[in-house]
Motif scaffolding. Structure first.
Motif, short mmCIF file in Angstrom:
data_model
loop_
_atom_site.label_atom_id
_atom_site.label_comp_id
_atom_site.label_asym_id
_atom_site.label_seq_id
_atom_site.Cartn_x
_atom_site.Cartn_y
_atom_site.Cartn_z
N GLN A 37 3.86 -10.42 -0.72
CA GLN A 37 2.66 -9.69 -0.32
C GLN A 37 2.85 -9.01 1.04
O GLN A 37 2.39 -7.89 1.25
N VAL A 38 3.52 -9.70 1.93
CA VAL A 38 3.78 -9.11 3.25
C VAL A 38 4.59 -7.83 3.11
O VAL A 38 4.29 -6.80 3.73
N ARG A 39 5.61 -7.86 2.29
CA ARG A 39 6.47 -6.68 2.15
C ARG A 39 5.72 -5.51 1.51
O ARG A 39 5.89 -4.36 1.92
N TYR A 40 4.91 -5.82 0.50
CA TYR A 40 4.17 -4.74 -0.15
C TYR A 40 3.15 -4.10 0.79
O TYR A 40 3.08 -2.87 0.91
N VAL A 41 2.36 -4.92 1.47
CA VAL A 41 1.33 -4.38 2.37
C VAL A 41 1.99 -3.63 3.52
O VAL A 41 1.52 -2.56 3.94
N HIS B 214 17.18 0.42 -4.49
CA HIS B 214 16.00 0.91 -3.77
C HIS B 214 15.27 -0.24 -3.08
O HIS B 214 14.76 -0.10 -1.97
N TYR B 215 15.23 -1.39 -3.77
CA TYR B 215 14.52 -2.54 -3.20
C TYR B 215 15.18 -2.99 -1.90
O TYR B 215 14.51 -3.30 -0.92
N LEU B 216 16.52 -3.01 -1.88
CA LEU B 216 17.22 -3.42 -0.67
C LEU B 216 17.03 -2.43 0.46
O LEU B 216 16.95 -2.80 1.62
N LYS B 217 16.94 -1.14 0.12
CA LYS B 217 16.78 -0.13 1.17
C LYS B 217 15.46 -0.28 1.90
O LYS B 217 15.38 -0.10 3.11
N ILE B 218 14.39 -0.54 1.19
CA ILE B 218 13.08 -0.56 1.84
C ILE B 218 12.76 -1.92 2.42
O ILE B 218 11.90 -2.02 3.29
N THR B 219 13.43 -2.98 1.99
CA THR B 219 13.14 -4.29 2.56
C THR B 219 14.17 -4.69 3.60
O THR B 219 13.87 -5.51 4.46
N GLY B 220 15.38 -4.14 3.57
CA GLY B 220 16.40 -4.53 4.51
C GLY B 220 16.85 -5.96 4.32
O GLY B 220 17.37 -6.61 5.22
N ASN B 221 16.70 -6.46 3.13
CA ASN B 221 17.00 -7.85 2.87
C ASN B 221 18.17 -7.92 1.92
O ASN B 221 18.13 -7.38 0.83
#
Length: 759
Positions: free
Chosen positions: A296-300, A539-546
């Motif tokens: 939820q933190v990542r989405y918001v 894409h998920y790794l790019k926007i989360t940096g995780n």
């Protein structure tokens, strides 16, 4: 030299009795000391000069109630259970006695580990270590910090030289099992900060294993805002007649008086719109927002950052790398106006200065969690405000739970005309960006499962959730399907070897592997049976940096990582504070080249100065440094003059480059024209000459090469170009030289050959 050495030895021998007398005097003063209402400073307590100097240099002058009541019993060798409200100074309440105990026992580096401080989270461990560094400088003790996310080998090299060790349970247990230099046989003090969290089921096995490796003759101190008194917990730690210290029975179980607490009732689908409206109306405030899960933190964070509410947004959760977590804590601590989206990883013990609002979008699981969350504001007597979001179904039960803990909370109403609906914006973002849609899907699953796993069913009931409306508020076209399974079973299946899973599946189907009747499975069968678990992973790794992405199964989103697992550790790296290794499948996936290429992340471009230090491309000057440089107008004129000089120099260089380009272009054009003329000349010459031996050839045999012979023939007049003959393949011979056209067909060659043979 010998004389000087003798003097040095004489001085050291003389200083040693003085130190012994000082320590004996301190012990006598401590035993005879009694608390007085007039005592309010550290300088009035029976502490060593080194400790007093360290406190004064760190600007710790006045004491708090919990510190006054804790230091003396701790120095007298008692076990302690300390409970005080958040922000009351519990960290100094156990760090000061630690330094004094080791000082009075004349602790040196050769004595090994003397104090072990255990913290439930990495951020709290870092904060304790920083405070210890400040107040412990005058002492000669060595201190270290061990936690998940750091290099295990580097930590292991320094463990044998430490007097005070601070760390998280998982990493401490890992070093106990794997590091030969780790020796706790001479430990004097064991401290548990946020003891109620460490003593719960999440850390049960780790803590039991750590205590088994510690000596029985030691002091044990437990500190928390919500303390435990259960006999079983105290028996596990081998506490002997512990002294329970509480500043005030009411304040130990409630929040500070300077904290204003409110709650609002809002439907679940309107939570994000309410939060966005709150941020838009509090742009000049420092806000800490709590969610129940990292998804939820990542989405918001990603959606609100795209919509740009007008203030700095920061995210902090357990799935981030350690460097990113430290950077987020530092950035939020130093900022004046910003908003931090976080999970309960920072709900305990972290001291964020000047936090104006603590907003809980997701309701806490119990009153204790609520107390720890709101404790991030109104610290050390300062003012603060807390706001809790409750759904209509959660309101009655949660308010009763808080009031039973003597927590004063008031209800606020929301003006509907002030609420900005962002549901359409979120749907548009998810439609345009598949990465955000993927995050919305995960956020929906994590929140729904968190409600399902809550113990208090009178407050949290998954059947009361409007799932379709909630999914639409996240930007999804429909509610994803969720299977609620036993999380303990899912954890075991996830970490089980593939061979065991195959055997279990075969037994469930009634087939036993190895029989001839079993169908032969090819690599193509395994390929088609494999589930695609890396959808949109790039894409998920790019926007989360995780780098871990969503490595864990969806069924394990909210489980406590340390519950019900084996303590036996392997020599692999760990993903969290437990220090436990990953499964074999995860290890193979991490070592694969394909996964390694995905996990590289986005590199950051740096610029190196003359000294070789890296800097970001764009760096802003501090306001104080700018003012020190002089008047703004004067700096402006200097800057413009400097830029004009630079522009003039660049203009001269650009003109020289342009001139060189024009000359080069002209040279290439002339060269092309010359080549074109030569090609025209070669095309016009369609003839070639054939020389045959004869008298002329014999006469020219005295020349070294054909060029000299040609020059001689020209001098004698024997070489000339004749007119075309009627014969197509030959010309009239002169001095045994025939001029012929180039034969184009086989008939031309035969005709030329016969003519030459006849001649």
């Amino acid at each position: 030299m010998a004389k000087g050495k003798g003097r040095a030895n004489h001085k050291s021998q003389k200083a040693k009795p003085n130190r012994n007398k000082e320590i004996e005097a301190l012990i006598e003063e401590t035993n005879a000391f009694t608390l007085d209402p007039s005592i309010s400073k550290f300088s009035q307590l029976p502490l060593s000069d080194n400790t007093k100097d360290g406190l004064q240099q760190s600007h710790f002058i006045k004491t708090t109630d919990i510190q006054l009541k804790t230091i003396l019993p701790a120095l007298k060798g008692k076990d302690i259970l300390g409970a005080a409200r958040t922000g009351s100074g519990k960290t100094l309440a156990f760090l000061v006695p630690v330094l004094e105990v080791l000082h009075r026992k004349k602790w040196t580096q050769l004595d090994g580990l003397g104090a072990l401080i255990i913290s439930p989270t990495r951020e709290l461990a870092i904060q304790i270590f920083e405070v210890l560094r400040k107040i412990g400088r005058p002492h000669g003790f060595s201190a270290g910090l061990v936690m998940g996310g750091k290099d295990v080998k580097t930590e292991a090299e320094r463990l044998g030289k430490l007097n005070i060790l601070i760390g998280t349970p998982g990493r401490i247990l890992q070093h106990m099992d794997q590091t030969a230099e780790f020796d706790a046989s001479n430990l004097q003090v064991l401290i548990l900060d946020e003891a109620d969290r460490i003593l719960d089921m999440g850390f049960k096995k780790e803590l039991d294993a750590i205590v088994e490796n510690l000596p029985m003759e030691r002091q044990t101190w437990l500190f928390s805002a919500t303390q435990t008194k259960t006999v079983s917990d105290l028996a596990r730690l081998s506490l002997k007649n512990p002294e329970y210290i509480s500043v005030d029975e009411e304040s130990a179980t409630s929040t500070p008086k300077s904290l204003e607490q409110f709650y609002i009732t809002t439907p679940l689908p309107d939570k994000l719109s309410t939060l966005y409206s709150f941020i838009k109306t509090h742009l000049k405030a420092k806000v800490l927002v709590f969610f129940s899960s990292s998804k939820q933190v990542r989405y918001v964070y990603e959606t609100f950052r795209t919509m740009q509410p007008g203030t700095t947004l920061i995210q902090l959760h357990g799935k981030q790398k350690q460097a990113a977590r430290i950077d987020a804590v530092s950035k939020f601590s130093t900022s004046r106006h910003c908003c931090l989206f976080a999970t309960d990883v920072v709900a305990r013990g972290i001291d964020f200065p000047t936090v104006d609002w603590v907003v809980q979008v997701d309701a806490p699981e119990d009153a204790a969690t609520y107390i720890h969350r709101v404790g991030r504001t109104a610290r050390f007597g300062k003012n603060g405000t807390a706001l809790l979001f409750l759904t209509p179904k959660e309101e009655p039960g949660m308010v009763n739970n808080l009031e039973s803990r003597k927590i004063p909370i008031k209800k606020l109403t929301i003006r509907e005309n002030k609420r900005k609906q962002i549901q359409d914006k979120l749907q548009a973002l998810c439609f345009k960006n598949p990465e955000l849609k993927f995050l919305a899907h995960k956020a929906f699953q994590s929140y729904t499962k968190s409600i399902y796993l809550q113990k208090d069913k009178s407050v949290f009931n998954v059947d009361d959730l409007p799932l379709e409306e909630f999914a639409a508020s996240l930007g999804l076209m429909g509610a994803p399907k969720i299977k609620f399974k036993d999380t303990k079973r899912s954890k075991e299946l996830k970490n089980a070897p593939r061979q065991l899973l195959a055997l279990m599946k075969a037994n469930e189907d009634g087939e036993i592997p190895g029989l001839e009747s079993e169908k032969v499975r090819t690599k193509y069968d395994r390929m088609f049976e494999r589930k695609n678990q890396t959808v949109l992973s790039d894409h998920y790794l790019k926007i989360t940096g995780n780098d871990k992405a969503d490595e864990e199964d969806d069924e394990d989103f909210m489980t406590v990582k340390r519950s019900n697992h084996d303590i036996a550790l392997s020599s692999g790296d760990e993903d969290d504070d437990t220090g436990l290794p990953s499964s074999k499948r995860a290890q193979k996936r991490a070592l694969s080249k394909k996964q390694s290429s995905k996990n590289r992340g986005n590199p950051t471009k740096l610029v190196f100065d003359d000294e070789g230090k890296p800097h970001a491309i764009y760096e802003l000057e501090n306001e104080e440094d700018f003012k020190k440089a002089g008047d703004a107008e004067v700096q402006k004129e200097k800057f413009l003059d400097k830029e004009k000089e630079v522009m003039l120099e660049k203009d001269v260089e650009d003109k020289a480059i342009a001139k060189d380009k024009r000359l080069e272009k002209k040279r290439k054009r002339q060269e092309m024209e010359r080549l074109a003329r030569e090609e025209d000349v070669e095309d016009s010459e369609e003839k070639f000459q054939v020389y045959i031996g004869g008298e002329g050839a014999e006469n020219n045999s005295d020349y070294d090469n054909a060029d000299e012979a040609d020059e001689a023939d020209e001098a004698d007049g024997s070489y000339s170009s004749s007119e075309e003959d009627e014969d197509r393949t030959s010309k009239k011979p002169r001095n045994n030289v025939y001029e012929v056209e180039e034969p184009e067909t086989l008939e031309d060659l035969e005709a030329l050959s016969s003519k030459l043979l006849r001649k």
